[in-house]
Each structure stands twice: as C-alpha cells, then as structure tokens.
Design an enzyme around this catalytic site. Structure first.
Site, PDB file in Angstrom:
ATOM      1  CG  HIS A 200      -1.848  -1.606  -9.889  1.00 29.05           C
ATOM      2  ND1 HIS A 200      -2.689  -0.859  -9.096  1.00 29.05           N
ATOM      3  CD2 HIS A 200      -0.875  -2.067  -9.060  1.00 29.05           C
ATOM      4  CE1 HIS A 200      -2.236  -0.852  -7.853  1.00 29.05           C
ATOM      5  NE2 HIS A 200      -1.136  -1.585  -7.799  1.00 29.05           N
TER       6      HIS A 200
ATOM      7  CD  GLU B 299      -7.009   1.380  -3.381  1.00 32.84           C
ATOM      8  OE1 GLU B 299      -6.864   0.398  -2.625  1.00 32.84           O
ATOM      9  OE2 GLU B 299      -6.592   2.520  -3.119  1.00 32.84           O
TER      10      GLU B 299
ATOM     11  N   GLY C 128      -1.035   2.235  -7.412  1.00 31.67           N
ATOM     12  CA  GLY C 128      -1.705   2.486  -8.695  1.00 31.67           C
ATOM     13  C   GLY C 128      -1.061   3.615  -9.470  1.00 31.67           C
TER      14      GLY C 128
ATOM     15  CB  CYS D 169      -4.437   3.812  -5.696  1.00 25.95           C
ATOM     16  SG  CYS D 169      -3.758   2.136  -5.647  1.00 25.95           S
TER      17      CYS D 169
ATOM     18  CB  CYS E  44      -0.896  -0.022   1.237  1.00 26.44           C
ATOM     19  SG  CYS E  44      -2.060   1.363   1.269  1.00 26.44           S
TER      20      CYS E  44
HETATM   21  N1  LIG Z   1      -6.387  -2.319  -2.876  1.00 24.65           N
HETATM   22  C1  LIG Z   1      -4.972  -2.703  -2.965  1.00 24.65           C
HETATM   23  C2  LIG Z   1      -4.217  -2.391  -1.657  1.00 24.65           C
HETATM   24  C3  LIG Z   1      -4.179  -0.894  -1.330  1.00 24.65           C
HETATM   25  C4  LIG Z   1      -3.340  -0.133  -2.307  1.00 24.65           C
HETATM   26  C5  LIG Z   1      -3.493   1.378  -2.301  1.00 24.65           C
HETATM   27  N2  LIG Z   1      -4.373   1.972  -1.356  1.00 24.65           N
HETATM   28  C6  LIG Z   1      -2.149   2.082  -2.340  1.00 24.65           C
HETATM   29  O1  LIG Z   1      -2.019   3.217  -1.832  1.00 24.65           O
HETATM   30  O2  LIG Z   1      -1.199   1.499  -2.939  1.00 24.65           O
HETATM   31  C7  LIG Z   1      -4.883  -4.210  -3.292  1.00 24.65           C
HETATM   32  O3  LIG Z   1      -5.751  -4.971  -2.864  1.00 24.65           O
HETATM   33  O4  LIG Z   1      -3.913  -4.583  -3.970  1.00 24.65           O
END
Ligand SMILES: N[C@H](CCC[C@H](N)C(=O)O)C(=O)O
Length: 285
Positions: free
Chosen positions: A170, A219, A231, A228, A72
């Site tokens: 992604h 997400e 992302g 993100c 994250c």
């Molecule tokens: N939803 C993402 C995790 C959070 C990533 C995001 N909030 C960031 O800041 O990188 C997943 O399941 O791979």
C-alpha cells in the site's frame, strides 16, 4: 456454479464455497467473468472458501482483473461470517489461512448471525526507501521520521508517500481533501509506477483529527473500490508513524467506517467492521 454475493462496507466480492462447488475454469479467468458489472454478476473480484490443512478454513482471493491477492481485509470478515452463518462452524474465534499467513477473527454474533468481525491482521512492514522492516513495538518506538517517508516522481510531480505492507503493498499519500482528487488519473499512474514491479494498492488520506481520518483507495487489480480493509490498516499505521493519529482510529471510506487499532504491545493491527450477505445465485459457466 452456486455463489454468494457479499460485501464489506461496499467492497463486494463473489464467494464460492469450494467445499461444495468445483470450479469449471482457472480462478483468475473466473474472477474476470463474474466481476463484470454488465455481463457477469458484478463485483470487485472472486473469493474462494476452501478447506485448510493448517487452519479452520482457507481464503483464496482474486481481484476483478484476475490477479491473485495475498490478503483481503473486507473479504476475510465476509468469509468468517459465511462459515458461521451457514453452519460450517459454531466457533466464534476462527483461524483462516491466506497467502499472507493465518489470520484470527473474533466474531460478534446476534440472533445466530455474525454482526461484526474483529480481525488480527498481523504486524505491518515498512517498505519505504526499499526497506522491508517489520514494525515491531521496538522498531516503531525508535524509527526516525526520515525513514518512514519516500518521495515518488509521478507525472512530473514529486509526491511524498509512506509505503506499508499488510501482506499486500500500500502506497499511502496525505492530501487536504480526498473528495477533490482525480483518482481515476493519479491512481493507475501510481499503481503501475516502475517503482512497484508487482504494482501496488494506492491510498489517499485526509486527517480529520487524531482519531478520525477519511480515505479513498485505488486498488491494485480492481480500481477505485468503496472500501479496502488492508488499505485502511495501512493508512492507520502510516498516520500513527507520521504522528498524525492515536493508536486507535476510525477510518471513514466511501462505503462506511472501519475501526483500526495498532496495538503498541504486540505490534499487531486489529481491524473491526461489519460483513453483509446480499444474495445467492447460480452462475452459468
Ligand atoms: N487489491 C488488493 C487485494 C484486495 C484488498 C482489499 N479489497 C481489502 O479489503 O483488503 C491487492 O491486490 O493487494
């Protein structure tokens, strides 16, 4: 249970300092409870700050649906800020263990508080066409355009994507106007597409110029968020691979801007951005 609410340009999580707190339940279930914006605290998920045997600290992250995330980007900047601002370390270079490896964060501190964090997010991996190709400086130079794209059939429409891993997956799509997409429809359709047995994060990016892009994100396990970090890194890599941007790009998200640099010398992606502590509290579990 004591918690701290923090966010990285609007991507907000509930943070629990597990050096001091014991969890009363399974973290996935706790993530669902605390994330509820009506009956809980309200967040995109839960992040546990834990001791590590291999790094300075460990970040254990859960989406608001209770699923565990491997990495994250916005969260790790907040973890680094928390441990510094709360006196758990006086180092301004911190190594944090995650499920996608140990990440190194360099902190910019002013008046004793972290203002900015620069994270070495490691090397991206190309997932398009089912390959699992580390995008080293050499691979990045020789890879053909035909290898980076993959066509996905979504709701009877063919959509071209570039599929990238930053430790988590992604699917990146290029659009003319990110403000004009029905993300609440197309987002979940792609997140849960049979092509992605573990689901995927979904990014839509609009090129402004070779140093600026705008994006929105749906997400995995959380829906549309304000930002993100992983992302934004995947988007920057996809734009560079497609020849739309430079090595360094400002990625503008709903909640703010991250500066991403895909270093051509070591192949690592660096993400720079703020982290904000909003409040602390007690959650009745
Ligand atoms: N939803 C993402 C995790 C959070 C990533 C995001 N909030 C960031 O800041 O990188 C997943 O399941 O791979």
């Amino acid at each position: 249970m004591k918690f701290t609410k923090m966010h990285g340009i609007g991507n907000d999580y509930v943070y629990v300092n597990c050096f001091e707190e014991e969890l009363a339940m399974d973290p996935g279930r706790l993530a669902e409870l605390v994330s509820d914006r009506h009956c809980g605290i309200g967040s995109d998920g839960l992040i546990l700050i834990k001791p590590s045997a291999v790094a300075d600290f460990c970040m254990d992250m859960y989406n608001s649906d209770g699923s565990r995330g491997a990495m994250c980007g916005n969260g790790i900047r907040c973890v680094a800020k928390y441990v510094y601002d709360h006196g758990m370390t006086n180092m301004t270079t911190i190594r944090i263990e995650t499920l996608s490896g140990i990440k190194t964060i360099d902190l910019t501190v002013k008046d004793g508080k972290v203002r900015l964090a620069n994270v070495d997010m490691g090397m991206p991996v190309l997932l398009s066409q089912g390959v699992n190709r580390e995008l080293t400086p050499e691979v990045r130079k020789e890879i053909a355009d035909s290898e980076i794209w993959e066509v996905l059939d979504v709701q009877d429409k063919e959509m071209s994507m570039i599929h990238i891993s930053m430790g988590n997956p992604h699917a990146v799509f290029f659009v003319d106007d990110v403000d004009n997409i029905e993300i609440e429809k197309i987002g979940p359709a792609i997140e849960t597409h049979p092509r992605f047995p573990d689901r995927t994060n979904v990014e839509f990016v609009q090129i402004v110029d070779e140093s600026h892009v705008k994006m929105r994100v749906w997400e995995r396990g959380a829906g549309e968020t304000m930002a993100c970090g992983t992302g934004a890194c995947a988007v920057a890599v996809a734009c560079r691979l497609a020849g739309y941007s430079q090595d360094k790009v400002d990625v503008r998200l709903l909640g703010g801007t991250l500066t991403i640099f895909w270093n051509p010398d070591n192949g690592h992606v660096e993400m720079c951005g703020p982290a904000t502590e909003v409040f602390t509290g007690e959650f009745n579990v």
